[in-house]
Design a protein around this motif. Structure first.
Motif, PDB file in Angstrom:
ATOM      1  N   ALA A  83      22.989   4.443  15.481  1.00  0.00           N
ATOM      2  CA  ALA A  83      23.122   3.970  16.857  1.00  0.00           C
ATOM      3  C   ALA A  83      22.894   2.472  16.976  1.00  0.00           C
ATOM      4  O   ALA A  83      23.369   1.837  17.932  1.00  0.00           O
ATOM      5  CB  ALA A  83      22.149   4.719  17.767  1.00  0.00           C
ATOM      6  N   PHE A  84      22.167   1.899  16.005  1.00  0.00           N
ATOM      7  CA  PHE A  84      21.830   0.470  16.047  1.00  0.00           C
ATOM      8  C   PHE A  84      21.176   0.106  14.734  1.00  0.00           C
ATOM      9  O   PHE A  84      20.927   0.967  13.873  1.00  0.00           O
ATOM     10  CB  PHE A  84      20.872   0.165  17.213  1.00  0.00           C
ATOM     11  CG  PHE A  84      19.817   1.220  17.409  1.00  0.00           C
ATOM     12  CD1 PHE A  84      18.797   1.395  16.503  1.00  0.00           C
ATOM     13  CD2 PHE A  84      19.871   2.069  18.505  1.00  0.00           C
ATOM     14  CE1 PHE A  84      17.843   2.387  16.659  1.00  0.00           C
ATOM     15  CE2 PHE A  84      18.921   3.069  18.683  1.00  0.00           C
ATOM     16  CZ  PHE A  84      17.908   3.216  17.754  1.00  0.00           C
ATOM     17  N   ASP A  85      20.855  -1.174  14.579  1.00  0.00           N
ATOM     18  CA  ASP A  85      20.115  -1.646  13.415  1.00  0.00           C
ATOM     19  C   ASP A  85      18.667  -1.170  13.523  1.00  0.00           C
ATOM     20  O   ASP A  85      17.974  -1.458  14.495  1.00  0.00           O
ATOM     21  CB  ASP A  85      20.163  -3.175  13.351  1.00  0.00           C
ATOM     22  CG  ASP A  85      19.376  -3.721  12.178  1.00  0.00           C
ATOM     23  OD1 ASP A  85      18.176  -4.011  12.361  1.00  0.00           O
ATOM     24  OD2 ASP A  85      19.947  -3.839  11.089  1.00  0.00           O
ATOM     25  N   ASN A  86      18.202  -0.424  12.543  1.00  0.00           N
ATOM     26  CA  ASN A  86      16.899   0.238  12.642  1.00  0.00           C
ATOM     27  C   ASN A  86      15.726  -0.737  12.653  1.00  0.00           C
ATOM     28  O   ASN A  86      14.732  -0.510  13.356  1.00  0.00           O
ATOM     29  CB  ASN A  86      16.743   1.247  11.512  1.00  0.00           C
ATOM     30  CG  ASN A  86      17.629   2.459  11.712  1.00  0.00           C
ATOM     31  OD1 ASN A  86      17.840   2.910  12.834  1.00  0.00           O
ATOM     32  ND2 ASN A  86      18.166   2.980  10.634  1.00  0.00           N
ATOM     33  N   ASP A 115      35.428  -2.733  10.509  1.00  0.00           N
ATOM     34  CA  ASP A 115      34.442  -3.557  11.195  1.00  0.00           C
ATOM     35  C   ASP A 115      34.996  -4.030  12.535  1.00  0.00           C
ATOM     36  O   ASP A 115      36.134  -4.500  12.619  1.00  0.00           O
ATOM     37  CB  ASP A 115      34.088  -4.758  10.319  1.00  0.00           C
ATOM     38  CG  ASP A 115      32.858  -5.493  10.814  1.00  0.00           C
ATOM     39  OD1 ASP A 115      31.814  -4.856  10.975  1.00  0.00           O
ATOM     40  OD2 ASP A 115      32.949  -6.713  11.051  1.00  0.00           O
ATOM     41  N   GLY A 116      34.197  -3.857  13.588  1.00  0.00           N
ATOM     42  CA  GLY A 116      34.621  -4.256  14.915  1.00  0.00           C
ATOM     43  C   GLY A 116      35.397  -3.201  15.674  1.00  0.00           C
ATOM     44  O   GLY A 116      35.774  -3.419  16.836  1.00  0.00           O
ATOM     45  N   ARG A 127      29.653  -2.287  13.781  1.00  0.00           N
ATOM     46  CA  ARG A 127      29.523  -3.133  12.598  1.00  0.00           C
ATOM     47  C   ARG A 127      29.496  -2.233  11.371  1.00  0.00           C
ATOM     48  O   ARG A 127      28.716  -1.281  11.307  1.00  0.00           O
ATOM     49  CB  ARG A 127      28.230  -3.962  12.682  1.00  0.00           C
ATOM     50  CG  ARG A 127      27.966  -4.814  11.447  1.00  0.00           C
ATOM     51  CD  ARG A 127      26.867  -5.833  11.730  1.00  0.00           C
ATOM     52  NE  ARG A 127      25.614  -5.211  12.115  1.00  0.00           N
ATOM     53  CZ  ARG A 127      24.674  -4.819  11.244  1.00  0.00           C
ATOM     54  NH1 ARG A 127      24.864  -4.970   9.938  1.00  0.00           N
ATOM     55  NH2 ARG A 127      23.544  -4.287  11.670  1.00  0.00           N
ATOM     56  N   LEU A 128      30.375  -2.506  10.415  1.00  0.00           N
ATOM     57  CA  LEU A 128      30.473  -1.694   9.208  1.00  0.00           C
ATOM     58  C   LEU A 128      29.852  -2.429   8.038  1.00  0.00           C
ATOM     59  O   LEU A 128      30.254  -3.545   7.709  1.00  0.00           O
ATOM     60  CB  LEU A 128      31.938  -1.376   8.907  1.00  0.00           C
ATOM     61  CG  LEU A 128      32.204  -0.471   7.701  1.00  0.00           C
ATOM     62  CD1 LEU A 128      31.665   0.936   7.949  1.00  0.00           C
ATOM     63  CD2 LEU A 128      33.701  -0.410   7.397  1.00  0.00           C
ATOM     64  N   GLY A 159      26.204   0.997  15.731  1.00  0.00           N
ATOM     65  CA  GLY A 159      26.557   0.761  17.118  1.00  0.00           C
ATOM     66  C   GLY A 159      25.566  -0.180  17.768  1.00  0.00           C
ATOM     67  O   GLY A 159      24.760  -0.839  17.102  1.00  0.00           O
ATOM     68  N   GLN A 160      25.592  -0.220  19.107  1.00  0.00           N
ATOM     69  CA  GLN A 160      24.644  -1.020  19.896  1.00  0.00           C
ATOM     70  C   GLN A 160      24.218  -0.141  21.074  1.00  0.00           C
ATOM     71  O   GLN A 160      24.505  -0.424  22.229  1.00  0.00           O
ATOM     72  CB  GLN A 160      25.284  -2.309  20.412  1.00  0.00           C
ATOM     73  CG  GLN A 160      26.031  -3.127  19.364  1.00  0.00           C
ATOM     74  CD  GLN A 160      27.460  -2.682  19.167  1.00  0.00           C
ATOM     75  OE1 GLN A 160      28.068  -2.107  20.035  1.00  0.00           O
ATOM     76  NE2 GLN A 160      27.991  -2.916  17.980  1.00  0.00           N
ATOM     77  N   ALA A 161      23.512   0.954  20.772  1.00  0.00           N
ATOM     78  CA  ALA A 161      23.421   2.047  21.735  1.00  0.00           C
ATOM     79  C   ALA A 161      22.045   2.328  22.328  1.00  0.00           C
ATOM     80  O   ALA A 161      21.883   3.332  23.010  1.00  0.00           O
ATOM     81  CB  ALA A 161      23.961   3.331  21.077  1.00  0.00           C
TER      82      ALA A 161
END
Length: 332
Positions: free
Chosen positions: A134-137, A295-296, A308-309, A316-318
């Protein structure tokens, strides 16, 4: 996988095309893929909400998408479920592992038999087609610690919970949070090693009671599993420490709402498990159909509109933050 062959011209032309292998026509969009999501634990709010997303995906697409999970947060039970799905020759498995390491061999077996595998909350998994986060941990863990530090006034004793010591994502959040605290809030002190709740509210409650007895000056708790903050809040409420012990962590309004409203919980953050379920299934269907995530890319799911891959991991940015002031906006 079932293909719906288009009607071709009758007679010799059809025979020639089929025999020559020049055309095996199918409509991939109409194909019904069998995709099964295996979650950490059935019957808790977080994964009930994820199942809503899986069912919505099935209804919207006509794909044969479903969700299963063990009765306890046990990696061995997940392994058996995946073995059964391999035997049934499903097209794809999406999985939220209790222990990524424990699942690697059976996921490798699935891949070896042509089954696509999509992970979630498990960015370290090697034997996957993709993993959806869902996002960068690390950023999320730092974000939770910043909220806890502000609630604590930047000083005092605190403790951290994880659902399981083997839960990769929970440990990434907590490790980043602790590192962030040490760098930015040196007057704060972690009183104990990571505390394991086994994803159960009652366990978090009992262990928080022990914490409060052992560390009477405790000022903060950060939770990882959806039930952690609620178990901690109940213990804090019973001890008459509302307003003296700050609590932040990952949960849902349907779980934590009463304690947000009464003040035991300062803030919860989360990503919508339903949307994560839809995103995982969309990625699985793409993989079955031979399509690549780039990516994107916009996966067409809120929070996953510009992913972002990194290698096999899709970010994601969730995440969203909820306090008593905005909890009415999130009725799940």
């Amino acid at each position: 996988m079932t293909f719906n062959f288009k009607k071709m011209a009758a007679g010799a032309a059809l025979g020639a095309m089929l025999l020559g292998g020049a055309m095996v026509a199918s409509n991939a969009q109409d194909a019904k893929h069998t995709i099964v999501t295996v979650v950490k634990l059935s019957g808790i709010a977080w994964f009930n909400r994820m199942e809503e997303g899986v069912k919505q995906y099935a209804a919207d697409t006509g794909q044969n998408a479903s969700q299963v999970g063990p009765a306890s947060a046990d990696a061995a039970l997940q392994v058996q479920m995946i073995e059964d799905l391999i035997a049934k020759k499903v097209d794809a498995i999406t999985v939220v592992p209790n222990s990524p390491e424990a699942l690697e061999p059976v996921l490798a077996k699935a891949l070896g038999q042509g089954i696509k595998v999509v992970g979630h909350e498990a960015s370290s998994l090697k034997n996957v087609t993709y993993d959806v986060e869902a996002f960068d941990n690390a950023a999320y863990g730092e974000h939770l610690m910043e909220a806890l530090a502000k609630a604590m006034g930047g000083e005092g004793e605190y403790a951290v919970f994880v659902g399981n010591l083997s839960a990769k994502t929970h440990n990434e959040w907590v490790d980043a949070a602790i590192a962030y605290q040490k760098a930015k809030y040196p007057k704060m002190k972690l009183v104990a090693d990571k505390i394991e709740s086994t994803e159960q509210q009652q366990v978090a409650y009992q262990k928080t009671k022990e914490l409060l007895r052992t560390y009477p000056n405790l000022k903060g708790i950060q939770g990882s599993a959806g039930e952690d903050v609620v178990g901690a809040a109940l213990a804090v409420e019973e001890a008459g420490l509302t307003g003296k012990v700050s609590i932040v962590g990952t949960s849902l309004v349907s779980v934590a709402g009463p304690y947000l409203e009464s003040g035991e919980i300062n803030m919860i953050s989360f990503w919508d498990p339903a949307k994560a379920g839809i995103a995982m299934n969309k990625v699985a269907a793409m993989a079955i159909e031979g399509k690549e995530v780039t990516d994107g890319m916009d996966l067409g799911v809120e929070g996953y509109n510009k992913v972002r891959l990194t290698g096999k991991v899709i970010y994601g940015q969730a995440w969203v933050d909820v306090t008593k002031d905005n909890m009415g906006e999130y009725k799940f």
